[in-house]
Design an enzyme around this catalytic site. Structure first.
Site, PDB file in Angstrom:
ATOM      1  N   CYS A  19      88.291  39.208  -4.168  1.00 13.79           N
ATOM      2  CA  CYS A  19      87.638  37.968  -4.495  1.00 13.79           C
ATOM      3  C   CYS A  19      86.558  37.369  -3.754  1.00 13.79           C
ATOM      4  O   CYS A  19      86.150  37.877  -2.769  1.00 13.79           O
ATOM      5  CB  CYS A  19      88.919  36.845  -4.417  1.00 13.79           C
ATOM      6  SG  CYS A  19      89.002  36.337  -2.787  1.00 13.79           S
ATOM      7  N   CYS A  22      87.133  36.018  -0.615  1.00 11.59           N
ATOM      8  CA  CYS A  22      87.560  37.065   0.646  1.00 11.59           C
ATOM      9  C   CYS A  22      86.013  37.602   0.952  1.00 11.59           C
ATOM     10  O   CYS A  22      86.017  37.726   2.201  1.00 11.59           O
ATOM     11  CB  CYS A  22      88.221  38.194  -0.113  1.00 11.59           C
ATOM     12  SG  CYS A  22      89.732  37.273  -0.796  1.00 11.59           S
ATOM     13  N   ASP A 400      51.792  44.156 -25.751  1.00  9.65           N
ATOM     14  CA  ASP A 400      50.760  45.193 -25.630  1.00  9.65           C
ATOM     15  C   ASP A 400      50.507  46.119 -26.973  1.00  9.65           C
ATOM     16  O   ASP A 400      51.708  46.240 -27.612  1.00  9.65           O
ATOM     17  CB  ASP A 400      50.793  46.012 -24.396  1.00  9.65           C
ATOM     18  CG  ASP A 400      49.497  47.080 -24.342  1.00  9.65           C
ATOM     19  OD1 ASP A 400      48.530  46.749 -24.766  1.00  9.65           O
ATOM     20  OD2 ASP A 400      49.751  48.408 -24.365  1.00  9.65           O
TER      21      ASP A 400
END
Length: 708
Positions: A19, A22, A400
């Site tokens: 997690c 953690c 472009d």
């Protein structure tokens, strides 16, 4: 020696990182190792980079609280896919559930306060929550308050006030929530894992007269790979023998195979469809296009998006505030209003559980990881969460012309001879001037001359000089010639009205006109046209449909040619006759006026404009280092069709991040309001937190379904 140690850098892959909280704690623990100078932890890609000196044992000790294992970055590992219920942590969760069921059976038969019932629930708490308590108690002793600390306080508090059944259910639901979150994050990370498995780990190599199978790490530059029909290429290289159709979908997202013959570039991870090929290796395994894509995708997932920065900052202040609210709710009513201690302590514990910021913290990273991974699989390289979010807010896109809206291979359509010079002589002089030029139109003139049997070496140009954005000049046979745009000859001061009329006529047909002459005479006009991409018109319609307000073409061509192309494609606006510095200035002006502006170009000639845009998007990133390095987003195939998909994915990601944050915060607020009158129990609070986390993750995984 000390300096070498300070500059030492090691990268590892992580297993068991469950997690975001953690991850933050793991990073903090590593920073406390005195020989470590700095650390970078990439939660999305499960990667760790350590600057300084630290052994794997030291690093694993820093992550022991979450069972984190480290492997060297380049170590090949075959991950055994175990069923969900076979993992050790999930077995204890299931065992805990069985004891809870037995506990409730005992409670209905013997009563809630019976010793047997309490022991059964206590065993359920111990089995399901042992790893949780180990971390939570250690955190409490260090006054570190994260999700596991809050849960430990809640469960121990429930046991102290006699709510054994509630404590057991809380432990089970929390363990289940962590297991499902870990499973969901693994699903989100699969996009990178699938990229890493694209290229084979071995290849058949010919060295001299011998053929042998080698690991890709042992293959050298210049080795020749033997690729049989149906095989994947293990390395980037150049075809030296044979021809075949190559499926490049893994790299570029193109579904149609591309014919490759001698001299063509091929990429690792692509599939040889039919013929046998021999390929000379041009890049080491760590430098292949797929290796660069994987590296950039992992780096992109590590880069924190603006919304993630906000959430992380918010969560830092949010958790202490929740703890303060829980404490006040537990002690103020009993002390000042005569409330029952057990009742209000219970409500305070419920606030702790509800207040866990798990769903909120994971709301953004899981969406970013999923979206960037999905895009990479479809041949779009997004180089960070910030660029993903910015692309979702775009209002204006500038293009472009050459190589972006057009195929980029201009062809000579008309040669008009003026004065006494014939067509062959005009082409000879033009080739002599243009063969030293880098302009794309020069190659069209050289190709035309070759078709007509005129060699590049018949005439030699001396004292060559390029006139930026306008043309060139040089001496041929002791005569000074100019070749370039009509604007160049207007400046020289010699462009008759009759010639201007001819030029205007060609320009209105969408052709670019090149004038050839001297200081005082025009010898001819060469008209060149670059065929539009088949997809250009359809792409503009799709962009307008998904809400792009303005599409603008920036071109060095004249206004008439630019307008003819714009009308055919369906662009909102044209800015013509622009030099590279003008394109840069135009992008800055557009940003001032509209806010969020993208520039789509080839990543080389348009580098300044790409850098100045809110989002720079390069065409054809496969095999083009400059395009990948310059742009924020690279369309790996030379395919404009990927642009609407990219904008759509970015907008969907923004929407999902907002939904996640609103849902996670909204649910917390509602739950907190329900706690005060006592409508929310402890296990319901955990269930709400678990549900919020899962809904946020599942909502983010919807990004895997965004189609082109």
């Amino acid at each position: 020696m000390g300096e070498a140690l300070e500059n030492k850098k090691e990268t590892y892959r992580l297993q068991g990182l469950s997690c975001t909280n953690c991850a933050a704690k793991f990073e903090k623990n590593i920073r406390e190792i005195h020989t470590v100078n700095d650390v970078q932890l990439n939660f999305g890609a499960s990667k760790l980079t350590v600057f300084g000196e630290a052994t794997i044992e030291q690093l694993e000790k820093a992550g022991a609280f979450d069972g984190i294992k480290l492997l060297p970055e380049n170590q090949r590992i075959e991950e055994m896919k175990r069923p969900f219920w076979e993992k050790a942590e999930n077995k204890t969760t299931i065992l805990s559930l069985l004891f809870i069921i037995v506990g409730y059976t005992s409670m209905f038969k013997l009563g809630e306060v019976d010793l047997t019932t309490i022991i059964i629930f206590a065993v359920a708490i111990f089995i399901g929550g042992f790893s949780l308590f180990k971390v939570g108690v250690r955190n409490l002793s260090k006054l570190q308050f994260d999700m596991k600390t809050l849960m430990t306080i809640a469960v121990l508090g429930a046991a102290i006030i006699g709510e054994w059944s509630e404590g057991a259910v809380v432990v089970f639901l929390f363990a289940l929530s962590e297991a499902l979150e870990s499973y969901s994050m693994d699903k989100a990370r699969e996009s990178i894992r699938s990229l890493m498995d694209i290229a084979p780990k071995t290849a058949l190599v010919r060295r001299g007269i011998h053929e042998k199978k080698l690991n890709v790490e042992d293959i050298l530059l210049g080795d020749v790979l033997i690729i049989k029909p149906g095989e994947k290429l293990a390395m980037d290289g150049e075809v030296v023998k044979g021809q075949s159709s190559i499926n490049q979908a893994a790299i570029t997202g193109e579904s149609i195979p591309v014919l490759k013959t001698v001299g063509d570039e091929v990429f690792a991870g692509t599939i040889n469809e039919e013929g046998a090929l021999e390929v000379k290796v041009t890049k080491r395994v760590e430098d292949t296009t797929i290796a660069k894509i994987i590296h950039l995708v992992e780096e992109a997932q590590a880069e924190r998006a603006p919304s993630q920065v906000f959430i992380d900052t918010f969560a830092r202040y949010y958790t202490p505030v929740i703890m303060l609210i829980a404490l006040l709710l537990a002690i103020v009513p009993p002390l000042l209003m005569g409330g029952a201690w057990s009742e209000w302590v219970y409500r305070g514990l419920t606030v702790l559980v509800v207040g866990c910021p798990c769903a909120l913290v994971i709301s953004t990273p899981v969406a970013i990881v999923t979206a960037i991974g999905n895009a990479a699989k479809k041949g779009v390289l997004i180089k960070g969460g910030v660029h993903l979010e910015e692309a979702g807010r775009l209002q204006v896109i500038a293009f472009d012309k050459t190589g972006t809206l057009t195929n980029g291979t201009p062809e000579v359509t008309d040669i008009i001879v003026l004065g006494k010079m014939n067509e062959s002589e005009l082409l000879r002089i033009s080739v002599a001037l243009e063969k030293l030029s880098q302009h794309p139109l020069a190659s069209a003139i050289i190709r035309k001359a070759k078709e007509k049997g005129i060699s590049q070496h018949e005439y030699t140009a001396e004292n060559f000089q390029s006139i930026t954005g306008k043309g060139t000049k040089a001496e041929v046979n002791n005569q000074l010639y100019y070749i370039g745009s009509p604007k160049l000859f207007e400046e020289i001061g010699h462009l008759p009205d009759a010639v201007i009329t001819q030029i205007n006529g060609l320009q209105t047909e969408g052709k670019t006109v090149i004038v050839v002459g001297t200081n005082n005479e025009i010898f001819g006009l060469i008209a060149v046209a670059d065929k539009l991409r088949d997809s250009s018109s359809n792409v503009m319609k799709r962009l307008q449909k998904i809400g792009i307000e303005k599409t603008i073409m920036l071109t060095g061509d004249n206004k008439a040619t630019g307008q003819a192309v714009a009308n055919e494609v369906g662009l909102s606006e044209v800015r013509a006759e622009l030099l590279p510095q003008d394109k840069l200035a135009t992008i800055k002006t557009l940003r001032d006026k509209y806010g969020k502006v993208a520039m789509v170009g080839d990543g080389v000639n348009d580098a300044p404009a790409l850098a100045a845009a809110t989002v720079g998007i390069a065409m054809g990133g496969a095999g083009t280092d400059a395009a990948i390095e310059t742009a924020d987003i690279a369309l790996m195939a030379d395919d404009l069709d990927k642009l609407p998909y990219t904008i759509q994915l970015s907008r969907r990601a923004l929407t999902i991040i907002k939904e996640n944050v609103i849902f996670a915060l909204g649910l917390k607020i509602v739950a907190l309001l329900f706690i005060i009158p006592g409508w929310l129990t402890l296990w319901m609070a955990v269930f709400a937190d678990m549900g919020a986390t899962l809904i946020v993750v599942l909502n983010s995984l919807r990004l895997l379904k965004v189609k082109e």
